[in-house]
Design a protein around this motif. Structure first.
Motif, PDB file in Angstrom:
ATOM      1  N   UNK A  53       0.828  -1.197   0.000  1.00 33.07           N
ATOM      2  CA  UNK A  53       0.000   0.000   0.000  1.00 33.07           C
ATOM      3  C   UNK A  53       0.866   1.251   0.000  1.00 33.07           C
ATOM      4  N   UNK A  54       1.903   1.250   0.831  1.00 32.94           N
ATOM      5  CA  UNK A  54       2.792   2.416   0.902  1.00 32.94           C
ATOM      6  C   UNK A  54       3.509   2.636  -0.423  1.00 32.94           C
TER       7      UNK A  54
ATOM      8  N   UNK B 293      -2.145  -1.337  -8.679  1.00 29.65           N
ATOM      9  CA  UNK B 293      -1.596  -1.737  -7.389  1.00 29.65           C
ATOM     10  C   UNK B 293      -2.613  -2.311  -6.430  1.00 29.65           C
ATOM     11  N   UNK B 294      -3.859  -1.887  -6.543  1.00 34.04           N
ATOM     12  CA  UNK B 294      -4.888  -2.334  -5.600  1.00 34.04           C
ATOM     13  C   UNK B 294      -5.776  -3.444  -6.171  1.00 34.04           C
ATOM     14  N   UNK B 295      -5.486  -3.859  -7.391  1.00 35.96           N
ATOM     15  CA  UNK B 295      -6.337  -4.875  -8.018  1.00 35.96           C
ATOM     16  C   UNK B 295      -6.338  -6.169  -7.221  1.00 35.96           C
TER      17      UNK B 295
ATOM     18  N   UNK C  30      -8.019  -5.919  -3.738  1.00 33.42           N
ATOM     19  CA  UNK C  30      -9.467  -5.823  -3.919  1.00 33.42           C
ATOM     20  C   UNK C  30     -10.059  -7.196  -4.241  1.00 33.42           C
ATOM     21  N   UNK C  31      -9.373  -7.930  -5.116  1.00 31.37           N
ATOM     22  CA  UNK C  31      -9.878  -9.270  -5.466  1.00 31.37           C
ATOM     23  C   UNK C  31      -9.816 -10.195  -4.256  1.00 31.37           C
TER      24      UNK C  31
ATOM     25  N   UNK D 299     -12.787 -12.308  -2.378  1.00 35.43           N
ATOM     26  CA  UNK D 299     -12.725 -13.748  -2.143  1.00 35.43           C
ATOM     27  C   UNK D 299     -12.905 -14.049  -0.660  1.00 35.43           C
ATOM     28  N   UNK D 300     -12.314 -13.218   0.195  1.00 32.88           N
ATOM     29  CA  UNK D 300     -12.376 -13.449   1.637  1.00 32.88           C
ATOM     30  C   UNK D 300     -13.787 -13.287   2.194  1.00 32.88           C
TER      31      UNK D 300
END
Length: 303
Positions: free
Chosen positions: A9-10, A49-51, A54-55, A59-60
C-alpha cells in the motif's frame, strides 16, 4: 497470506503520488488540461496496485465451500489442530490459492477439485505460521498422470512424482498427490515436498538453505543439515533415505516429516524440529503459531 500488505500500500501510494505529481506539474506548465493531467497516472497506478487486494478482499467475503471444509478436516493434520479462528484463516488462504493459481492437466488428466485442494492445502500449511509471506515462484501447477523422467515423458525408468522449477510451474503426478493426503501421517507428501523446494531457490538454484533464512544463521543450518544427512545414511534417522541425496532434498524431506510426523521428529530430531519451528513459526503438534510456537520449542512433547 494477507489480503493486503502494508508495504504494498505504501509503495503504491508513493508511486501514485510521484507520478501524479509529475503529471500535474507537466500539465500545469505545458498543456491546457492543467494539473488535472496528474490524475491519469495516479489512477492507473492505484488501479493496478490495488487490483489484487481488492480481489482478495472479495474472495475473503465468501464462505468456504462445505465440501472443501470437510475435505480439509478429513485429510489435513494441521487443519485438524487449529481452533475456529485458525481454521477460518486456513480456509481463506485455500480460497486465495484456488482463485489465483492456474491448474492444468497434462496428457489427458482431468483437474478435479480434490487435486486443486491438495495443492492449496499444501500452500496454506506452509504459510499458516507466516501470514505475511507469499509462496515464492510461479503460480502455475501441472498434473501428470504418471511418473515422468528428465524429459517429462513417462517410461519404465521414469522416477519423478513431482518437480519444482525456479521460474516455471510445479509439476505433480496425480497418483502421488492422492497418496499425499490419503495417508497424511506417513511423512511422505509430494505436495509439501515440491512446494518446500520453492523456499530453497536462489540465484544459483537449490542448495538446501531456504532463501528466507537469516544469512547469519546459514552456517549453523548447513552444519545441522550435514549432521542430519549423516544420521540418515547411518540408518539412525526418522527421515526417509531420499533426504540424504542432497541438501536441497534433505530440506524438502524434512518439511514433509515436520508437518506430517511432528511429535516423533520433536523426540528424535529436537534441534532440527526447533529450527523448522523457528523458520515456519508454527508448531504442527498443536497448531500454535508465532511466539507461542517458538516459545513451546523447549517444552515437553504435548502428546
Amino acid at each position: 497470506m494477507r489480503i493486503v500488505r502494508r508495504s504494498s500500500i505504501l509503495t503504491t501510494g508513493l508511486l501514485a503520488l510521484l507520478l501524479g505529481g509529475g503529471g500535474a506539474v507537466v500539465g500545469h506548465e505545458a498543456t491546457p488540461v492543467g494539473p488535472a493531467l496528474g490524475l491519469l497516472p495516479a489512477v492507473v497506478v492505484l488501479a493496478v496496485g490495488l487490483r489484487r487486494p481488492w480481489r482478495r478482499w472479495r474472495v475473503a467475503q465468501a464462505d468456504l465451500v462445505p465440501e472443501h471444509g470437510r475435505w480439509l478436516r478429513d485429510r489435513v493434520p494441521l487443519y485438524q489442530k487449529l481452533d475456529a479462528a485458525g481454521r477460518a484463516r486456513f480456509g481463506r488462504d485455500v480460497q486465495f490459492v484456488l482463485d489465483e493459481y492456474s491448474f492444468e492437466g497434462v496428457q489427458g488428466v482431468t483437474v478435479t477439485d480434490a487435486l486443486r485442494l491438495s495443492v492449496a492445502a499444501g500452500i496454506a500449511t506452509l504459510l499458516h505460521g507466516r501470514p505475511a509471506w507469499e509462496l515464492p515462484g510461479s503460480r502455475s501447477v501441472l498434473f501428470y498422470p504418471d511418473r515422468f523422467d528428465e524429459t517429462y515423458h513417462g517410461n519404465i525408468t521414469a522416477r519423478y512424482d513431482g518437480m519444482a522449477h525456479q521460474q516455471g510451474p510445479v509439476i505433480l503426478t496425480v497418483a502421488a498427490v492422492r497418496r499425499s493426503w490419503e495417508h497424511p501421517g506417513d511423512g511422505n507428501n509430494v505436495v509439501l515436498h515440491e512446494l518446500a523446494h520453492l523456499f530453497d531457490f536462489d540465484n544459483e538454484g537449490a542448495d538446501g538453505v531456504p532463501s528466507l533464512v537469516d544469512p547469519g544463521s546459514a552456517p549453523d543450518w548447513q552444519a545441522l543439515v550435514r549432521e542430519e544427512m549423516r544420521r540418515i545414511r547411518q540408518g539412525r534417522s526418522l527421515l526417509r533415505p531420499y533426504g540424504a541425496e542432497a541438501p536441497s532434498e534433505f530440506f524438502a524431506v524434512a518439511v514433509e516429516h515436520f508437518f506430517e510426523q511432528p511429535a516423533p521428529m520433536a523426540r528424535q530430531h529436537g534441534e532440527l524440529f526447533r529450527a523448522l519451528v523457528s523458520f515456519f513459526r508454527i508448531d504442527p503438534r498443536t497448531g500454535a503459531t508465532g511466539d507461542a510456537a517458538v516459545g513451546a520449542e523447549m517444552q515437553p512433547d504435548p502428546t
